[in-house]
Design a protein around this motif. Structure first.
Motif, PDB file in Angstrom:
ATOM      1  N   THR A  91      43.470  41.497  53.894  1.00 33.26           N
ATOM      2  CA  THR A  91      43.531  42.441  52.780  1.00 33.26           C
ATOM      3  C   THR A  91      42.366  42.139  51.852  1.00 33.26           C
ATOM      4  OG1 THR A  91      45.935  42.620  52.923  1.00 33.26           O
ATOM      5  CG2 THR A  91      44.906  43.273  50.840  1.00 33.26           C
ATOM      6  N   ILE A  92      41.559  43.145  51.577  1.00 29.78           N
ATOM      7  CA  ILE A  92      40.411  42.984  50.686  1.00 29.78           C
ATOM      8  C   ILE A  92      40.947  42.881  49.261  1.00 29.78           C
ATOM      9  CG2 ILE A  92      38.223  43.958  49.885  1.00 29.78           C
ATOM     10  CD1 ILE A  92      38.317  43.243  52.921  1.00 29.78           C
ATOM     11  N   GLU A  93      40.608  41.772  48.585  1.00 29.21           N
ATOM     12  CA  GLU A  93      41.105  41.526  47.232  1.00 29.21           C
ATOM     13  C   GLU A  93      40.113  41.928  46.151  1.00 29.21           C
ATOM     14  OE1 GLU A  93      42.441  37.493  46.873  1.00 29.21           O
ATOM     15  OE2 GLU A  93      43.605  37.597  48.713  1.00 29.21           O
ATOM     16  N   SER A  94      38.825  41.796  46.449  1.00 26.65           N
ATOM     17  CA  SER A  94      37.805  42.080  45.439  1.00 26.65           C
ATOM     18  C   SER A  94      36.485  42.355  46.135  1.00 26.65           C
ATOM     19  CB  SER A  94      37.667  40.897  44.474  1.00 26.65           C
ATOM     20  OG  SER A  94      37.266  39.740  45.186  1.00 26.65           O
ATOM     21  N   LEU A  95      35.454  42.622  45.321  1.00 27.54           N
ATOM     22  CA  LEU A  95      34.115  42.831  45.851  1.00 27.54           C
ATOM     23  C   LEU A  95      33.223  41.670  45.453  1.00 27.54           C
ATOM     24  CD1 LEU A  95      33.490  46.626  45.114  1.00 27.54           C
ATOM     25  CD2 LEU A  95      34.142  45.558  47.279  1.00 27.54           C
ATOM     26  N   GLY A  96      32.345  41.259  46.367  1.00 27.92           N
ATOM     27  CA  GLY A  96      31.389  40.201  46.079  1.00 27.92           C
ATOM     28  C   GLY A  96      30.176  40.740  45.353  1.00 27.92           C
ATOM     29  N   ASP A  97      29.259  39.851  45.010  1.00 29.39           N
ATOM     30  CA  ASP A  97      28.044  40.223  44.284  1.00 29.39           C
ATOM     31  C   ASP A  97      27.193  41.241  45.033  1.00 29.39           C
ATOM     32  OD1 ASP A  97      28.814  38.443  42.318  1.00 29.39           O
ATOM     33  OD2 ASP A  97      27.516  36.818  43.044  1.00 29.39           O
ATOM     34  N   GLN A  98      27.240  41.228  46.353  1.00 31.25           N
ATOM     35  CA  GLN A  98      26.443  42.142  47.169  1.00 31.25           C
ATOM     36  C   GLN A  98      27.212  43.414  47.535  1.00 31.25           C
ATOM     37  OE1 GLN A  98      23.215  41.283  47.726  1.00 31.25           O
ATOM     38  NE2 GLN A  98      23.664  39.456  46.527  1.00 31.25           N
ATOM     39  N   GLY A  99      28.432  43.561  47.012  1.00 31.89           N
ATOM     40  CA  GLY A  99      29.236  44.755  47.277  1.00 31.89           C
ATOM     41  C   GLY A  99      30.118  44.662  48.507  1.00 31.89           C
ATOM     42  N   ASP A 100      30.127  43.490  49.165  1.00 33.06           N
ATOM     43  CA  ASP A 100      30.985  43.318  50.340  1.00 33.06           C
ATOM     44  C   ASP A 100      32.403  42.990  49.912  1.00 33.06           C
ATOM     45  OD1 ASP A 100      28.913  43.682  52.215  1.00 33.06           O
ATOM     46  OD2 ASP A 100      28.291  41.590  51.997  1.00 33.06           O
ATOM     47  N   GLY A 101      33.369  43.326  50.780  1.00 31.55           N
ATOM     48  CA  GLY A 101      34.763  43.009  50.499  1.00 31.55           C
ATOM     49  C   GLY A 101      35.033  41.523  50.634  1.00 31.55           C
ATOM     50  N   ILE A 102      35.901  41.012  49.761  1.00 32.66           N
ATOM     51  CA  ILE A 102      36.298  39.604  49.793  1.00 32.66           C
ATOM     52  C   ILE A 102      37.788  39.552  50.122  1.00 32.66           C
ATOM     53  CG2 ILE A 102      36.519  37.454  48.485  1.00 32.66           C
ATOM     54  CD1 ILE A 102      33.625  38.294  48.687  1.00 32.66           C
ATOM     55  N   ALA A 103      38.113  38.874  51.216  1.00 24.18           N
ATOM     56  CA  ALA A 103      39.512  38.648  51.586  1.00 24.18           C
ATOM     57  C   ALA A 103      39.728  37.140  51.582  1.00 24.18           C
ATOM     58  CB  ALA A 103      39.808  39.218  52.970  1.00 24.18           C
ATOM     59  N   LYS A 104      40.943  36.722  51.270  1.00 22.66           N
ATOM     60  CA  LYS A 104      41.271  35.297  51.327  1.00 22.66           C
ATOM     61  C   LYS A 104      42.413  35.111  52.305  1.00 22.66           C
ATOM     62  CE  LYS A 104      39.637  34.087  46.750  1.00 22.66           C
ATOM     63  NZ  LYS A 104      39.977  33.583  45.430  1.00 22.66           N
ATOM     64  N   VAL A 105      42.301  34.036  53.105  1.00 20.70           N
ATOM     65  CA  VAL A 105      43.342  33.701  54.072  1.00 20.70           C
ATOM     66  C   VAL A 105      43.905  32.339  53.697  1.00 20.70           C
ATOM     67  CG1 VAL A 105      42.388  35.193  55.888  1.00 20.70           C
ATOM     68  CG2 VAL A 105      41.618  32.833  55.732  1.00 20.70           C
ATOM     69  N   GLU A 106      44.406  31.577  54.628  1.00 20.04           N
ATOM     70  CA  GLU A 106      45.030  30.297  54.347  1.00 20.04           C
ATOM     71  C   GLU A 106      44.152  29.415  53.462  1.00 20.04           C
ATOM     72  OE1 GLU A 106      44.518  31.350  57.530  1.00 20.04           O
ATOM     73  OE2 GLU A 106      46.529  31.931  58.106  1.00 20.04           O
ATOM     74  N   ARG A 107      44.820  28.695  52.515  1.00 22.31           N
ATOM     75  CA  ARG A 107      44.177  27.746  51.612  1.00 22.31           C
ATOM     76  C   ARG A 107      43.102  28.381  50.753  1.00 22.31           C
ATOM     77  NH1 ARG A 107      42.873  24.906  56.382  1.00 22.31           N
ATOM     78  NH2 ARG A 107      40.786  24.702  55.562  1.00 22.31           N
ATOM     79  N   GLY A 108      43.132  29.703  50.582  1.00 24.44           N
ATOM     80  CA  GLY A 108      42.141  30.368  49.747  1.00 24.44           C
ATOM     81  C   GLY A 108      40.793  30.537  50.420  1.00 24.44           C
ATOM     82  N   TYR A 109      40.723  30.293  51.724  1.00 25.23           N
ATOM     83  CA  TYR A 109      39.475  30.413  52.473  1.00 25.23           C
ATOM     84  C   TYR A 109      38.994  31.859  52.421  1.00 25.23           C
ATOM     85  CZ  TYR A 109      36.154  29.759  56.306  1.00 25.23           C
ATOM     86  OH  TYR A 109      35.025  29.705  57.074  1.00 25.23           O
ATOM     87  N   VAL A 110      37.708  32.049  52.133  1.00 27.43           N
ATOM     88  CA  VAL A 110      37.129  33.372  51.912  1.00 27.43           C
ATOM     89  C   VAL A 110      36.572  33.956  53.209  1.00 27.43           C
ATOM     90  CG1 VAL A 110      35.268  34.595  50.721  1.00 27.43           C
ATOM     91  CG2 VAL A 110      36.594  32.871  49.509  1.00 27.43           C
ATOM     92  N   VAL A 111      36.895  35.242  53.433  1.00 22.57           N
ATOM     93  CA  VAL A 111      36.327  36.002  54.546  1.00 22.57           C
ATOM     94  C   VAL A 111      35.597  37.197  53.941  1.00 22.57           C
ATOM     95  CG1 VAL A 111      36.815  37.335  56.639  1.00 22.57           C
ATOM     96  CG2 VAL A 111      38.174  35.298  56.118  1.00 22.57           C
ATOM     97  N   ILE A 112      34.291  37.331  54.231  1.00 23.19           N
ATOM     98  CA  ILE A 112      33.462  38.417  53.727  1.00 23.19           C
ATOM     99  C   ILE A 112      33.509  39.559  54.736  1.00 23.19           C
ATOM    100  CG2 ILE A 112      31.139  39.100  53.008  1.00 23.19           C
ATOM    101  CD1 ILE A 112      32.313  36.890  51.255  1.00 23.19           C
ATOM    102  N   VAL A 113      33.832  40.768  54.236  1.00 20.51           N
ATOM    103  CA  VAL A 113      33.958  41.944  55.098  1.00 20.51           C
ATOM    104  C   VAL A 113      33.044  43.048  54.557  1.00 20.51           C
ATOM    105  CG1 VAL A 113      35.545  43.636  56.078  1.00 20.51           C
ATOM    106  CG2 VAL A 113      36.362  41.324  55.555  1.00 20.51           C
TER     107      VAL A 113
END
Length: 146
Positions: A91-113
């Motif tokens: 689930t995309i939670e927010s946008l990063g500085d470059q406009g990419d989606g930010i999702a977090k999984v286990e332990r708050g690990y970030v996945v850039i989409v």
């Protein structure tokens, strides 16, 4: 067996240090850098004692999960909770500085989409895994193949 709640933010090993009339548990910098915890915030902490291999009085623990990747070496530092080529629903939670989606999984690990928007719940394929962030591509977004 210890039951771990789904709300667990992070899991790591640390020693308890003495500091005058108090004791200190140090949080690894990596836990802060990947967003599992933030300085100045308050958290509930659970402690599990380490089992000594030669001790018969230690409480029984569950054996650690064996990693199926023979290329990984157990360094005692938590490994990223995703693997290259893995398919995940995020689930995309927010946008990063470059406009990419930010999702977090286990332990708050970030996945850039790329091209993700907050609230989107795409199925992604993990393409690149680094210590504190992974990069993924959308393979299915709301039933539409991308």
């Amino acid at each position: 067996m210890v039951e771990v709640p789904d709300a667990l933010s992070t899991l790591f090993s640390a020693q308890i240090e003495t500091d005058g009339d108090r004791y200190v548990v140090e949080i690894p910098k990596s836990e802060v850098s990947h967003g599992a915890v933030s300085p100045g915030e308050t958290y509930r902490v659970g402690l599990l004692s380490q089992v000594d291999a030669g001790s018969s009085t230690a409480a029984p623990t569950q054996a650690p999960k064996q990693d199926t990747d023979p290329g990984r070496v157990d360094t005692g530092v938590p490994q990223p909770p995703v693997d290259e080529g893995e398919i995940r629903n995020v689930t995309i939670e927010s946008l990063g500085d470059q406009g990419d989606g930010i999702a977090k999984v286990e332990r708050g690990y970030v996945v850039i989409v790329p091209d993700g928007e907050p609230g989107d719940s795409p199925t992604v394929e993990i393409e690149t895994v680094q210590e504190n962030v992974a990069f993924a591509s959308v393979v299915d977004n709301d039933g539409r193949t991308v």
